[in-house]
Design a protein around this motif. Structure first.
Motif, mmCIF file in Angstrom:
data_model
loop_
_atom_site.group_PDB
_atom_site.id
_atom_site.type_symbol
_atom_site.label_atom_id
_atom_site.label_comp_id
_atom_site.label_asym_id
_atom_site.label_seq_id
_atom_site.Cartn_x
_atom_site.Cartn_y
_atom_site.Cartn_z
ATOM 1 N N ALA A 209 0.836 -1.204 0.000
ATOM 2 C CA ALA A 209 0.000 0.000 0.000
ATOM 3 C C ALA A 209 0.872 1.256 0.000
ATOM 4 N N LEU A 210 1.978 1.213 0.733
ATOM 5 C CA LEU A 210 2.890 2.355 0.748
ATOM 6 C C LEU A 210 3.545 2.550 -0.620
ATOM 7 N N GLU A 211 3.854 1.443 -1.292
ATOM 8 C CA GLU A 211 4.418 1.541 -2.643
ATOM 9 C C GLU A 211 3.385 2.083 -3.627
ATOM 10 N N ASP A 212 2.116 1.701 -3.441
ATOM 11 C CA ASP A 212 1.050 2.263 -4.276
ATOM 12 C C ASP A 212 0.992 3.780 -4.114
ATOM 13 N N TRP A 213 1.087 4.228 -2.864
ATOM 14 C CA TRP A 213 1.070 5.671 -2.598
ATOM 15 C C TRP A 213 2.279 6.347 -3.219
ATOM 16 N N LYS A 214 3.442 5.744 -3.053
ATOM 17 C CA LYS A 214 4.661 6.320 -3.597
ATOM 18 C C LYS A 214 4.578 6.454 -5.115
ATOM 19 N N GLY A 215 3.906 5.491 -5.768
ATOM 20 C CA GLY A 215 3.766 5.526 -7.213
ATOM 21 C C GLY A 215 2.611 6.377 -7.700
ATOM 22 N N GLY A 216 1.905 7.025 -6.780
ATOM 23 C CA GLY A 216 0.807 7.893 -7.162
ATOM 24 C C GLY A 216 -0.489 7.163 -7.473
ATOM 25 N N HIS A 217 -0.598 5.906 -7.034
ATOM 26 C CA HIS A 217 -1.787 5.112 -7.347
ATOM 27 C C HIS A 217 -2.882 5.223 -6.285
ATOM 28 N N CYS A 218 -2.569 5.812 -5.157
ATOM 29 C CA CYS A 218 -3.582 6.028 -4.122
ATOM 30 C C CYS A 218 -3.157 7.209 -3.262
ATOM 31 N N GLY A 219 -4.135 7.805 -2.583
ATOM 32 C CA GLY A 219 -3.860 8.911 -1.679
ATOM 33 C C GLY A 219 -3.986 8.452 -0.237
ATOM 34 N N LEU A 220 -3.048 8.827 0.597
ATOM 35 C CA LEU A 220 -3.071 8.439 2.006
ATOM 36 C C LEU A 220 -3.007 9.675 2.894
ATOM 37 N N LEU A 221 -3.835 9.698 3.907
ATOM 38 C CA LEU A 221 -3.751 10.727 4.930
ATOM 39 C C LEU A 221 -2.669 10.325 5.939
ATOM 40 N N PRO A 222 -2.116 11.276 6.674
ATOM 41 C CA PRO A 222 -1.027 10.964 7.610
ATOM 42 C C PRO A 222 -1.307 9.803 8.565
ATOM 43 N N PRO A 223 -2.489 9.710 9.211
ATOM 44 C CA PRO A 223 -2.699 8.570 10.115
ATOM 45 C C PRO A 223 -2.629 7.223 9.389
ATOM 46 N N THR A 224 -3.146 7.175 8.164
ATOM 47 C CA THR A 224 -3.115 5.922 7.409
ATOM 48 C C THR A 224 -1.685 5.581 7.013
ATOM 49 N N TRP A 225 -0.943 6.587 6.536
ATOM 50 C CA TRP A 225 0.457 6.359 6.155
ATOM 51 C C TRP A 225 1.258 5.856 7.349
ATOM 52 N N MET A 226 1.084 6.483 8.497
ATOM 53 C CA MET A 226 1.843 6.110 9.687
ATOM 54 C C MET A 226 1.471 4.700 10.152
ATOM 55 N N THR A 227 0.181 4.381 10.142
ATOM 56 C CA THR A 227 -0.256 3.055 10.575
ATOM 57 C C THR A 227 0.300 1.972 9.656
ATOM 58 N N LEU A 228 0.259 2.207 8.356
ATOM 59 C CA LEU A 228 0.813 1.244 7.410
ATOM 60 C C LEU A 228 2.316 1.061 7.634
ATOM 61 N N THR A 229 3.012 2.157 7.877
ATOM 62 C CA THR A 229 4.447 2.088 8.113
ATOM 63 C C THR A 229 4.766 1.290 9.367
ATOM 64 N N GLU A 230 3.984 1.488 10.409
ATOM 65 C CA GLU A 230 4.188 0.747 11.652
ATOM 66 C C GLU A 230 3.890 -0.735 11.472
ATOM 67 N N LEU A 231 2.805 -1.049 10.764
ATOM 68 C CA LEU A 231 2.425 -2.448 10.577
ATOM 69 C C LEU A 231 3.358 -3.173 9.613
ATOM 70 N N ALA A 232 4.057 -2.432 8.751
ATOM 71 C CA ALA A 232 4.975 -3.059 7.796
ATOM 72 C C ALA A 232 6.129 -3.759 8.505
ATOM 73 N N THR A 233 6.362 -3.426 9.777
ATOM 74 C CA THR A 233 7.451 -4.056 10.523
ATOM 75 C C THR A 233 6.997 -5.327 11.244
ATOM 76 N N CYS A 234 5.700 -5.621 11.218
ATOM 77 C CA CYS A 234 5.166 -6.801 11.904
ATOM 78 C C CYS A 234 5.195 -7.997 10.951
ATOM 79 N N GLY A 235 5.741 -9.086 11.385
ATOM 80 C CA GLY A 235 5.881 -10.238 10.512
ATOM 81 C C GLY A 235 4.645 -11.091 10.376
ATOM 82 N N SER A 236 3.660 -10.875 11.243
ATOM 83 C CA SER A 236 2.435 -11.676 11.196
ATOM 84 C C SER A 236 1.327 -10.915 11.892
ATOM 85 N N VAL A 237 0.101 -11.390 11.698
ATOM 86 C CA VAL A 237 -1.033 -10.782 12.388
ATOM 87 C C VAL A 237 -0.870 -10.940 13.889
#
Length: 274
Positions: A209-237
């Motif tokens: 999802a972060l790569e989609d945003w970086k490529g201009g394929h979606c728009g993210l608000l700061p809370p969504t960007w931050m949450t995705l960034t934090e969850l990207a470090t988790c290896g499992s649910v």
């Protein structure tokens, strides 16, 4: 962790004339649904319909404002009590109860996922029998407490985890004090896009999802960007749900830099700019 320099708000998100008195934030709840995929944990995302009064066209997690009836004490409840949630979100037990109910209700309304079961140990595997009730909840013809009571369901507060608390910047006319929750996707259920608020819905890894945003394929608000960034470090649910976090209220500010609206967080350079 700060926001990236290239994360800017769309021009129409910030009024040309800021309000003289900041709008009072409305209490809201957002739920990050998670499932394990072949490439790691995935999150359920929805792209909001263009032109909506708040966050139109942006990619978000399911969620929405608290309904006054969400504080109904008649709801059958399993899991941490409102007093525990009140400590996590630094609010009153009454509001904490409403936030948890709003989180479960909004997730059901917007994605069809229901964190409730016929007992304290079960979760419904098929939510299709509740399709009519779902629409009645959306139209506010039915309260969430009444729906659970008539369906003989217990709200599973134990399936939620507190994650963060974001408040819309003061410059915006529509403001929300939003508490973010995590929840694993219940077995047997499916998340859908049967809502008038979403133009599209899909599962994606946080990094994807972060790569989609970086490529201009979606728009993210700061809370969504931050949450995705934090969850990207988790290896499992399981790892995400077991993360021990202190939830503090984050109130970003908006500044004008290089012709774009930038969002800065407390403690970052420029936070105290006019």
């Amino acid at each position: 962790m700060g926001l990236p320099d290239d994360l800017a708000l769309p021009e129409d998100f910030v009024p040309r004339v800021p309000p003289e008195v900041p709008a009072e934030p409305r209490d809201a709840a957002t739920v990050v649904l998670l499932r394990d995929g072949s490439a790691g944990p995935e999150v359920f995302l929805q792209r909001r319909v263009d032109g909506m009064p708040f966050a139109g066209g942006m990619t978000v997690f399911p969620g929405g404002g608290v309904d006054q009836r969400d504080a109904d004490t008649s709801v059958s409840w399993n899991g941490p009590q409102p007093s525990w949630w009140a400590e996590q979100f630094d609010c009153t037990p009454k509001l904490a109860r409403a936030l948890v109910c709003a989180a479960v209700r909004e997730t059901f309304e917007e994605s069809g996922v229901l964190l409730a079961g016929h007992s304290a140990e079960t979760v419904v595997a098929d939510t299709s029998p509740y399709a009519d009730a779902r629409q009645a909840l959306v139209s506010r013809e039915l309260s969430f407490a009444r729906f659970l009571s008539e369906a003989g369901l217990v709200l599973r507060a134990d399936l939620l985890r507190p994650w963060s608390n974001w408040v819309t910047p003061e410059v915006e006319t529509r403001r929300y004090d939003t508490r973010f929750f995590l929840a694993a996707m219940p077995r047997g259920q499916r998340a859908d896009a049967v809502t008038t608020e979403a133009a599209d819905a899909y599962w994606r890894t946080p990094q994807g999802a972060l790569e989609d945003w970086k490529g201009g394929h979606c728009g993210l608000l700061p809370p969504t960007w931050m949450t995705l960034t934090e969850l990207a470090t988790c290896g499992s649910v399981a790892n995400a749900l077991e993360t021990d976090r202190a939830v503090g209220k984050v109130v970003p500010r908006v500044v004008r830099r290089e012709g774009r609206w930038r969002v800065v967080l407390p403690g970052e350079p420029g936070y105290d700019e006019t």
